[in-house]
Design a protein around this motif. Structure first.
Motif, PDB file in Angstrom:
ATOM      1  N   GLN A 193      -5.035  10.708  -3.941  1.00 54.84           N
ATOM      2  CA  GLN A 193      -6.093  11.170  -3.108  1.00 54.84           C
ATOM      3  C   GLN A 193      -5.484  10.971  -1.859  1.00 54.84           C
ATOM      4  N   LEU A 194      -3.911  11.100  -1.549  1.00 54.38           N
ATOM      5  CA  LEU A 194      -3.280  10.790  -0.101  1.00 54.38           C
ATOM      6  C   LEU A 194      -2.380  12.172   0.058  1.00 54.38           C
ATOM      7  N   ILE A 195      -2.283  12.624   1.326  1.00 55.47           N
ATOM      8  CA  ILE A 195      -1.311  13.571   1.670  1.00 55.47           C
ATOM      9  C   ILE A 195      -0.152  12.957   1.959  1.00 55.47           C
ATOM     10  N   PRO A 196       0.972  13.261   1.336  1.00 49.45           N
ATOM     11  CA  PRO A 196       2.395  12.789   1.283  1.00 49.45           C
ATOM     12  C   PRO A 196       2.744  12.854   2.820  1.00 49.45           C
ATOM     13  N   LEU A 197       3.579  11.818   3.187  1.00 45.66           N
ATOM     14  CA  LEU A 197       4.279  11.789   4.536  1.00 45.66           C
ATOM     15  C   LEU A 197       5.395  12.913   4.274  1.00 45.66           C
ATOM     16  N   SER A 198       5.545  13.632   5.429  1.00 47.74           N
ATOM     17  CA  SER A 198       6.523  14.742   5.428  1.00 47.74           C
ATOM     18  C   SER A 198       7.910  13.958   5.356  1.00 47.74           C
ATOM     19  N   LEU A 199       9.000  14.832   5.082  1.00 46.32           N
ATOM     20  CA  LEU A 199      10.329  14.066   5.034  1.00 46.32           C
ATOM     21  C   LEU A 199      10.728  13.614   6.422  1.00 46.32           C
ATOM     22  N   MET A 200      10.115  14.080   7.532  1.00 38.69           N
ATOM     23  CA  MET A 200      10.538  13.749   9.059  1.00 38.69           C
ATOM     24  C   MET A 200       9.752  12.248   9.110  1.00 38.69           C
ATOM     25  N   GLU A 201       8.593  12.252   8.513  1.00 37.56           N
ATOM     26  CA  GLU A 201       7.779  10.938   8.552  1.00 37.56           C
ATOM     27  C   GLU A 201       8.494   9.902   7.809  1.00 37.56           C
ATOM     28  N   GLN A 202       9.035  10.241   6.573  1.00 36.88           N
ATOM     29  CA  GLN A 202       9.456   9.358   5.713  1.00 36.88           C
ATOM     30  C   GLN A 202      10.867   8.895   6.486  1.00 36.88           C
ATOM     31  N   GLU A 203      11.612   9.570   7.188  1.00 40.85           N
ATOM     32  CA  GLU A 203      12.883   9.305   7.590  1.00 40.85           C
ATOM     33  C   GLU A 203      12.583   8.385   9.019  1.00 40.85           C
ATOM     34  N   HIS A 204      11.527   8.692   9.675  1.00 37.28           N
ATOM     35  CA  HIS A 204      11.047   7.897  10.637  1.00 37.28           C
ATOM     36  C   HIS A 204      11.040   6.273  10.243  1.00 37.28           C
ATOM     37  N   LEU A 205      10.570   6.040   9.019  1.00 36.15           N
ATOM     38  CA  LEU A 205      10.437   4.810   8.510  1.00 36.15           C
ATOM     39  C   LEU A 205      11.603   4.171   8.428  1.00 36.15           C
ATOM     40  N   GLN A 206      12.652   4.688   8.391  1.00 31.96           N
ATOM     41  CA  GLN A 206      13.923   4.300   8.070  1.00 31.96           C
ATOM     42  C   GLN A 206      14.922   3.909   9.414  1.00 31.96           C
TER      43      GLN A 206
ATOM     44  N   LEU B 130       0.677  -1.285   0.021  1.00 32.84           N
ATOM     45  CA  LEU B 130       0.070  -0.126   0.232  1.00 32.84           C
ATOM     46  C   LEU B 130       0.893   1.446   0.000  1.00 32.84           C
ATOM     47  N   HIS B 131       0.351   2.492  -0.611  1.00 31.26           N
ATOM     48  CA  HIS B 131       0.858   3.586  -0.512  1.00 31.26           C
ATOM     49  C   HIS B 131       0.460   4.209   0.812  1.00 31.26           C
ATOM     50  N   LEU B 132       1.274   5.330   1.558  1.00 34.43           N
ATOM     51  CA  LEU B 132       0.878   5.798   2.535  1.00 34.43           C
ATOM     52  C   LEU B 132       0.668   7.460   2.371  1.00 34.43           C
ATOM     53  N   GLY B 133      -0.117   7.603   3.291  1.00 30.10           N
ATOM     54  CA  GLY B 133      -0.683   9.223   3.377  1.00 30.10           C
ATOM     55  C   GLY B 133      -0.731   9.422   4.846  1.00 30.10           C
ATOM     56  N   THR B 134      -0.506  10.847   5.187  1.00 25.85           N
ATOM     57  CA  THR B 134      -0.707  11.283   6.524  1.00 25.85           C
ATOM     58  C   THR B 134      -1.898  11.928   6.843  1.00 25.85           C
ATOM     59  N   LEU B 135      -2.265  11.793   8.187  1.00 20.98           N
ATOM     60  CA  LEU B 135      -3.555  12.621   8.408  1.00 20.98           C
ATOM     61  C   LEU B 135      -2.826  13.653   9.585  1.00 20.98           C
ATOM     62  N   PRO B 136      -2.550  14.948   8.949  1.00 22.38           N
ATOM     63  CA  PRO B 136      -1.835  15.972   9.466  1.00 22.38           C
ATOM     64  C   PRO B 136      -2.536  16.463  10.678  1.00 22.38           C
ATOM     65  N   ILE B 137      -2.057  17.099  11.605  1.00 21.16           N
ATOM     66  CA  ILE B 137      -2.674  17.740  12.781  1.00 21.16           C
ATOM     67  C   ILE B 137      -2.612  19.259  12.417  1.00 21.16           C
ATOM     68  N   VAL B 138      -3.666  19.972  12.555  1.00 19.91           N
ATOM     69  CA  VAL B 138      -3.723  21.333  12.027  1.00 19.91           C
ATOM     70  C   VAL B 138      -2.951  22.063  12.979  1.00 19.91           C
ATOM     71  N   ALA B 139      -3.080  22.155  14.279  1.00 20.22           N
ATOM     72  CA  ALA B 139      -2.384  23.047  15.074  1.00 20.22           C
ATOM     73  C   ALA B 139      -1.790  22.388  16.251  1.00 20.22           C
ATOM     74  N   PRO B 140      -0.399  21.538  15.898  1.00 23.43           N
ATOM     75  CA  PRO B 140       0.194  20.792  16.797  1.00 23.43           C
ATOM     76  C   PRO B 140       0.725  21.629  18.157  1.00 23.43           C
ATOM     77  N   ARG B 141       0.599  21.356  19.416  1.00 19.57           N
ATOM     78  CA  ARG B 141       0.792  21.882  20.547  1.00 19.57           C
ATOM     79  C   ARG B 141       2.230  21.507  20.917  1.00 19.57           C
ATOM     80  N   HIS B 142       2.515  20.390  20.746  1.00 21.99           N
ATOM     81  CA  HIS B 142       3.929  19.661  21.035  1.00 21.99           C
ATOM     82  C   HIS B 142       4.593  19.285  19.916  1.00 21.99           C
TER      83      HIS B 142
ATOM     84  N   GLN C 164      -2.242  12.680  13.123  1.00 16.88           N
ATOM     85  CA  GLN C 164      -3.347  12.246  13.677  1.00 16.88           C
ATOM     86  C   GLN C 164      -3.633  10.798  13.354  1.00 16.88           C
ATOM     87  N   GLY C 165      -2.910  10.236  12.262  1.00 20.46           N
ATOM     88  CA  GLY C 165      -2.897   8.758  11.931  1.00 20.46           C
ATOM     89  C   GLY C 165      -2.335   8.578  10.412  1.00 20.46           C
ATOM     90  N   THR C 166      -2.778   7.780  10.052  1.00 22.64           N
ATOM     91  CA  THR C 166      -2.179   7.139   8.675  1.00 22.64           C
ATOM     92  C   THR C 166      -3.546   6.765   7.652  1.00 22.64           C
TER      93      THR C 166
END
Length: 168
Positions: A110-123, A82-94, A100-102
């Motif tokens: 139709q997916l919001i791509p993972l950020s570079l940070m999220e992509q690196e997390h997978l590695q 499967l291809h991955l997308g993120t459910l971004p947080i509109v106003a993160p506090r921390h 918010q999820g995947t």
């Protein structure tokens, strides 16, 4: 306004066995919301093998959504094809609040791509997925198998990744 027909079924039993029956029946869902307990608490339902079967039940244009943003789960969904997308947080506090999820699909549209940070997390070592080759191991065995793989992996530590991205 026309409301599309929606059908739901409740199947009771060990999900690892039930999903095999659904695959054999050729079941296809337009939407799957995956909501087991956390991967650490219930790794049986977050393994590559289980998620691969869940993916087989996802219609070609379907969407799978989960609250989980764990790298191990995202890696397992990728291994399932499967291809991955993120459910971004509109106003993160921390700093540790980045999604918010995947969402996962067979097609990348139709997916919001993972950020570079999220992509690196997978590695990182956190991105090593849970495995249950025969879909019958205990949670303890599944966690142990992953820990062994993490200890021998030539990957960046998750703590180093967190430090690099300023995640506290």
């Amino acid at each position: 306004v026309s409301i599309p027909r929606c059908e739901a079924r409740l199947l009771i039993g060990d999900a690892r066995q039930t999903i095999q029956d659904l695959v054999c029946q050729g079941f296809q869902a337009d939407a799957i919301f995956l909501d087991p307990f956390s991967p650490q608490r219930c790794p049986q339902l977050w393994t590559v093998e289980f998620l691969s079967l869940v993916a087989q039940c996802l219609a070609p244009a379907g969407h799978l959504a989960t609250y989980c943003r764990a790298a191990a789960v995202r890696s397992a969904l990728q291994e399932a094809g499967l291809h991955l997308g993120t459910l971004p947080i509109v106003a993160p506090r921390h700093s540790h609040e980045w999604a918010q999820g995947t969402v996962a699909r067979w097609q990348p549209d139709q997916l919001i791509p993972l950020s570079l940070m999220e992509q690196e997390h997978l590695q990182t070592r956190a991105g090593i997925p849970y495995r249950d080759p025969h879909l019958r191991d205990s949670a303890q065995t599944i966690r142990w198998r992953r820990q062994v793989e993490q200890q021998t992996a030539n990957r960046e530590s998750t703590s180093r990744w967190r430090h690099r991205w300023g995640i506290t």
